[in-house]
Design a protein around this motif. Structure first.
Motif, PDB file in Angstrom:
ATOM      1  N   ASP A 168       2.741   7.456   3.666  1.00 14.55           N
ATOM      2  CA  ASP A 168       2.275   6.923   4.943  1.00 14.55           C
ATOM      3  C   ASP A 168       0.815   7.261   5.178  1.00 14.55           C
ATOM      4  OD1 ASP A 168       4.871   6.156   5.116  1.00 14.55           O
ATOM      5  OD2 ASP A 168       5.332   7.234   6.967  1.00 14.55           O
TER       6      ASP A 168
ATOM      7  N   PRO B  55       3.822   1.959   6.369  1.00 13.52           N
ATOM      8  CA  PRO B  55       3.092   1.226   7.407  1.00 13.52           C
ATOM      9  C   PRO B  55       2.933  -0.258   7.096  1.00 13.52           C
ATOM     10  CG  PRO B  55       2.016   3.324   6.969  1.00 13.52           C
ATOM     11  CD  PRO B  55       3.070   3.155   5.916  1.00 13.52           C
TER      12      PRO B  55
ATOM     13  N   SER C 156       5.174  -3.384   8.729  1.00 15.31           N
ATOM     14  CA  SER C 156       4.432  -4.450   9.414  1.00 15.31           C
ATOM     15  C   SER C 156       4.908  -5.821   8.950  1.00 15.31           C
ATOM     16  CB  SER C 156       2.933  -4.295   9.160  1.00 15.31           C
ATOM     17  OG  SER C 156       2.428  -3.133   9.786  1.00 15.31           O
TER      18      SER C 156
END
Length: 583
Positions: A115, A136, A140
């Motif tokens: 991350d 991340p 998304s």
């Protein structure tokens, strides 16, 4: 079967089950007599354990050859962990490995797949396929998928029909620059990639489909920034037999649905503001209304006081910065330098501190007394403890500069909270805007936007004052959608083309297909397009769209992963009848 379960699935209730897992090696810890490996896939992480007391020696040795990002398959028994990890859903169990297969070895990645990575943006874009493995970016993209599914379901339940429109179309002179595609079978002629499906969706309304939508790629060859890409995705919609109120109602409903589904937030208020009011109060047509700092126009209380900077200005305007009267001179000077940067372009800034005791201290005390400064506070809404910042000059430039300053201060003061959502409709845009470079009017939205009926008489006498039947949906200071009621008759559309500088022959050559279609019973219609990339980013609490696009371009419009755009072979150019020579 490569796996019986995924790596985020196992729980304490699965204890003693024999399972097969597959994924990537996240990290390993070798204590000599025992090895732990974190195995990762899209769904999560499962800890594997190799224990010399319970694991075959050959498998133990095999496990020691595993590096980061090796793709492996294991079979084993689910057991309860002695040292539990409450940070992951699978943290109560681990898999005691009985069989191990290496499906693919991996080089050491150029950055850590975690991350918080050590990879810079350029490096991560070059190896985007590795970046997607990080939570991340992965999350998304999954978030984007959820939004698109909700949009499809919502619109389909309202009887919208999803229709695909062509990607190879005709270039038009209005709007941004087109990406063009040479036609091999028609030498010297070119297609254009669509900037939007605008005319096609209008033709679908002529065709009687009534409610259309499409989640569609669009292309614009324009300068880029954080929230723009040369190719982007729209939620494109059109409806027949409607008025503006119908469209606003449908897409308020969609926005409410998304905020409720994604964040469990109930939004009731969708305030409306005219373009003129938005420019006057906030200096731009997509104001962030999560916070105050509205403009106060100070001409009547700041001019004619022997201060030539204000006296010579078309507009003197200020904002009250909450709680900032405590700013030091150094902090205020830094803000002055900020507005004097070329990107903002102000020549200077005046300040006035509203002290807690009710007095005022300004940078222009020699020209203004306490009564004058008190009126400044009244106009800007400043309270004791606030700081008034004032810019002046030509009206349009001053509003743009003060708007930039307002947004920068809101960022510094933590007023732009990503988990707060404030939608706003901006309506009544100008139909046309004057371009000094070309010396003529251009459509502010596009040439197919209907003028307001009550302003039609101004088209010949004062075209700059004609308002459009157009509307934008703004969310947290970002335009997430825009649309209009369309022209649906040939006479009005021809008149619009005339005011945009088209001759009758040019209009027929460029848009004859649409003008002809209007003669066969075009219904009143209108629509709206959401920018999906931007919408998803804002709902995801971000300002930039890049992480919500699987394979984005950089600020130069390049895909650094595949190295595009790139030169093509001379033979291909000759087949396309292009006289280009590659050195």
């Amino acid at each position: 079967m490569y796996r019986s379960h995924n790596c985020g699935e196992l729980r304490i209730t699965d204890t003693d089950k024999e399972v097969t897992l597959a994924g990537w090696v996240q990290k390993s810890r070798d204590k000599g007599f025992m090895i732990w490996i974190d195995l990762r896939d899209r769904y999560g992480i499962t800890q594997l354990i190799f224990d010399e007391a319970r694991t075959d020696a050959a498998i133990m040795q095999h496990a020691r050859t595993l590096g980061r990002e090796f793709v492996i398959q294991v079979k084993g028994i689910v057991i309860e962990r002695e040292s539990k990890n409450s940070n992951i859903p699978t943290g109560e169990v681990e898999v005691l490995v009985k069989e191990l297969s290496i499906l693919n070895e991996a080089q050491l990645p150029p950055f850590t797949i975690e991350d918080e990575t050590d990879g810079g943006e350029d490096l991560r874009m070059k190896y985007r396929y590795l970046d997607i493995r990080r939570n991340p970016v992965k999350n998304s993209l999954l978030f984007r998928h959820k939004i698109t599914q909700e949009v499809r379901n919502y619109l389909s339940n309202l009887d919208f029909c999803e229709v695909e429109t062509p990607y190879l179309i005709k270039s038009t002179p209005e709007g941004a620059r087109d990406f063009v595609v040479p036609s091999r079978m028609n030498p010297g002629q070119f297609y254009a990639l669509p900037q939007s499906p605008q005319t096609f969706k209008q033709l679908l309304m002529v065709g009687g489909l009534d409610k259309y939508f499409q989640i569609v790629k669009c292309f614009r060859d324009e300068d880029l920034r954080a929230d723009r890409q040369p190719e982007f995705t729209q939620i494109d919609c059109e409806m027949s037999f409607i008025e503006q109120e119908d469209i606003l109602s449908v897409f308020e409903g969609l926005t409410r649905h998304l905020l409720k589904t994604v964040h469990n937030i109930d939004i009731t208020a969708f305030p409306r503001m005219s373009y003129e009011e938005a420019m006057r109060r906030y200096g731009n047509d997509k104001p962030d209304i999560r916070f105050g700092m509205e403009f106060g126009e100070l001409n009547t209380v700041a001019q004619h006081k022997n201060f030539s900077v204000f006296n010579d200005a078309e507009l003197v305007a200020g904002i009250a910065v909450p709680g900032a009267a405590s700013y030091t001179r150094k902090q205020i000077d830094a803000l002055t330098d900020w507005v004097k940067r070329p990107q903002v372009g102000a020549s200077g800034m005046v300040y006035c501190k509203c002290e807690l005791d009710g007095t005022f201290k300004s940078s222009v005390d020699k020209f203004y007394d306490q009564a004058d400064l008190s009126r400044w506070a009244e106009v800007t809404g400043a309270q004791p403890g606030d700081l008034i910042l004032v810019l002046s000059g030509s009206a349009n430039k001053t509003r743009a500069q003060l708007s930039a300053l307002r947004m920068e201060l809101a960022h510094r003061l933590g007023l732009r909270k990503p988990d707060e959502f404030a939608p706003l409709w901006v309506t009544d845009f100008p139909l046309l805007e004057w371009d000094d470079e070309t010396g003529r009017y251009h459509a502010m939205h596009h040439p197919f936007t209907s003028p307001k009926k009550e302003d039609m008489h101004l088209l010949d006498t004062d075209p700059g004052k004609v308002r459009a039947n157009a509307y934008d949906l703004v969310l947290n200071g970002n335009e997430i959608g825009g649309g209009s009621i369309r022209i649906h008759d040939k006479e009005t559309q021809s008149l619009m083309f005339k005011h945009l500088g088209f001759t009758a022959d040019q209009a027929q050559e460029q848009f004859g297909f649409l003008l002809d279609a209007f003669q066969y019973g075009a219904p009143p219609h209108g629509g709206l397009a959401f920018g999906l990339d931007r919408l998803v980013a804002i709902l995801g609490g971000q300002e930039t769209i890049r992480d919500f696009i699987a394979f984005p371009k950089n600020n130069a419009g390049r895909d650094v992963m595949i190295d595009a755009p790139a030169a093509i072979d001379q033979t291909q150019l000759q087949e396309l009848s292009l006289e280009v020579h590659i050195s």
